[in-house]
Each structure stands twice: as structure tokens, then as C-alpha cells.
Design a protein around this motif. Structure first.
Motif, short mmCIF file in Angstrom:
data_model
loop_
_atom_site.label_atom_id
_atom_site.label_comp_id
_atom_site.label_asym_id
_atom_site.label_seq_id
_atom_site.Cartn_x
_atom_site.Cartn_y
_atom_site.Cartn_z
N ALA A 113 44.43 40.26 -11.77
CA ALA A 113 44.46 41.39 -12.69
C ALA A 113 43.07 42.03 -12.73
N PHE A 114 43.03 43.34 -12.89
CA PHE A 114 41.75 44.04 -12.96
C PHE A 114 41.81 45.11 -14.03
N HIS A 115 40.66 45.62 -14.37
CA HIS A 115 40.52 46.66 -15.38
C HIS A 115 39.79 47.84 -14.75
N LYS A 116 40.01 49.02 -15.28
CA LYS A 116 39.32 50.21 -14.80
C LYS A 116 38.47 50.77 -15.92
N ALA A 117 37.26 51.15 -15.59
CA ALA A 117 36.36 51.87 -16.49
C ALA A 117 35.89 53.09 -15.71
N GLY A 118 36.62 54.17 -15.86
CA GLY A 118 36.33 55.33 -15.02
C GLY A 118 36.69 54.99 -13.59
N ARG A 119 35.71 55.12 -12.70
CA ARG A 119 35.92 54.79 -11.30
C ARG A 119 35.67 53.33 -10.99
N ASP A 120 35.08 52.61 -11.93
CA ASP A 120 34.72 51.22 -11.70
C ASP A 120 35.92 50.29 -11.87
N VAL A 121 36.07 49.38 -10.93
CA VAL A 121 37.09 48.34 -11.02
C VAL A 121 36.38 47.07 -11.46
N LEU A 122 36.89 46.45 -12.52
CA LEU A 122 36.25 45.28 -13.10
C LEU A 122 37.24 44.13 -13.24
N TYR A 123 36.72 42.93 -13.06
CA TYR A 123 37.54 41.72 -13.15
C TYR A 123 36.98 40.82 -14.25
N ALA A 124 37.86 40.27 -15.07
CA ALA A 124 37.47 39.29 -16.08
C ALA A 124 37.53 37.91 -15.44
N PRO A 125 36.52 37.08 -15.68
CA PRO A 125 36.55 35.73 -15.10
C PRO A 125 37.83 34.95 -15.43
N ASP A 126 38.36 35.10 -16.63
CA ASP A 126 39.60 34.40 -16.99
C ASP A 126 40.76 34.83 -16.10
N ASP A 127 40.82 36.13 -15.77
CA ASP A 127 41.87 36.62 -14.87
C ASP A 127 41.68 36.08 -13.45
N LEU A 128 40.43 36.00 -13.00
CA LEU A 128 40.16 35.44 -11.68
C LEU A 128 40.55 33.96 -11.62
N ASN A 129 40.22 33.23 -12.68
CA ASN A 129 40.56 31.80 -12.73
C ASN A 129 42.07 31.59 -12.71
N ALA A 130 42.80 32.39 -13.49
CA ALA A 130 44.26 32.26 -13.53
C ALA A 130 44.88 32.57 -12.18
N TRP A 131 44.39 33.62 -11.53
CA TRP A 131 44.91 34.00 -10.22
C TRP A 131 44.59 32.93 -9.18
N ALA A 132 43.37 32.40 -9.22
CA ALA A 132 42.97 31.37 -8.26
C ALA A 132 43.83 30.12 -8.43
N LYS A 133 44.08 29.73 -9.67
CA LYS A 133 44.90 28.55 -9.93
C LYS A 133 46.30 28.75 -9.37
N LYS A 134 46.85 29.94 -9.57
CA LYS A 134 48.19 30.25 -9.05
C LYS A 134 48.17 30.27 -7.53
N THR A 135 47.12 30.81 -6.95
CA THR A 135 47.02 30.91 -5.50
C THR A 135 46.86 29.55 -4.85
N ILE A 136 46.04 28.70 -5.44
CA ILE A 136 45.78 27.38 -4.88
C ILE A 136 47.00 26.48 -5.00
N GLY A 137 47.71 26.57 -6.10
CA GLY A 137 48.93 25.78 -6.28
C GLY A 137 48.63 24.35 -6.71
N VAL A 138 49.66 23.54 -6.65
CA VAL A 138 49.54 22.15 -7.10
C VAL A 138 49.09 21.26 -5.94
N GLY A 139 48.47 20.15 -6.29
CA GLY A 139 48.05 19.19 -5.28
C GLY A 139 49.22 18.40 -4.75
N ALA A 140 49.09 17.93 -3.52
CA ALA A 140 50.15 17.13 -2.91
C ALA A 140 49.51 16.15 -1.93
N PHE A 141 50.23 15.10 -1.62
CA PHE A 141 49.73 14.10 -0.69
C PHE A 141 50.23 14.30 0.73
N SER A 142 51.18 15.21 0.92
CA SER A 142 51.69 15.44 2.27
C SER A 142 52.15 16.90 2.40
#
Length: 80
Positions: A40-69
Motif C-alpha cells: 500500500a502507498f500514499h500520495k502527497a501531490g506527486r510524491d509516492v510515500l510508503y508507511a513502514p507498517d504497510d511495507l512490513n505487512a506486504w513483506a510478511k504476506k509476500t514471504i509467506g509461512v515457513g516450511a520444512f520441504s
């Protein structure tokens, strides 16, 4: 009151690498934003900004759960 420090797209790419080990260039984040597949991102005029909490949530979803195989990863993907 807590103030969130938003990150530029370049800083967001560096944050994802440093904190989560995910290599995403600013150009990749821009493309993902246009496709609706990135964090998720935010716009301030022409600037695109990311909140660390949004980056963390996206990364967690992207990485997924751990597995042994590999089969555990496949089963988790099917179940999701």
C-alpha cells in the motif's frame, strides 16, 4: 500522538532489502503500484510515500509461512 515517518519509493526499496531481505527496485515498486500487486502507498501531490507498517505487512504476506520441504510450500499455497 505518534507520527509515522513515510518513506520515498527509493527508501522503501532499501527498507525492504535491509529489514526483510527482499530485493525490489524503485522501478519494480512503481510497476507493482500500477498493477495493484505491491505494498500500500500514499500520495502527497506527486510524491509516492510508503508507511513502514504497510511495507512490513506486504513483506510478511509476500514471504509467506515457513516450511520444512518444498511440498509443504506447495500445500500452503494451495490452501491459501
Amino acid at each position: 500522538m505518534t507520527t509515522t515517518r513515510f518513506l520515498s519509493r527509493t527508501d522503501a526499496a532499501a527498507y525492504l532489502l535491509k529489514v526483510h531481505g527482499l530485493k525490489r527496485s524503485p522501478k519494480t515498486l512503481a510497476k507493482m503500484a500500477s498493477q495493484g500487486t505491491g505494498p500500500a502507498f500514499h500520495k502527497a501531490g506527486r510524491d509516492v510515500l510508503y508507511a513502514p507498517d504497510d511495507l512490513n505487512a506486504w513483506a510478511k504476506k509476500t514471504i509467506g509461512v515457513g516450511a520444512f520441504s518444498a511440498i509443504e510450500h506447495k500445500l500452503a499455497a494451495i490452501a491459501a
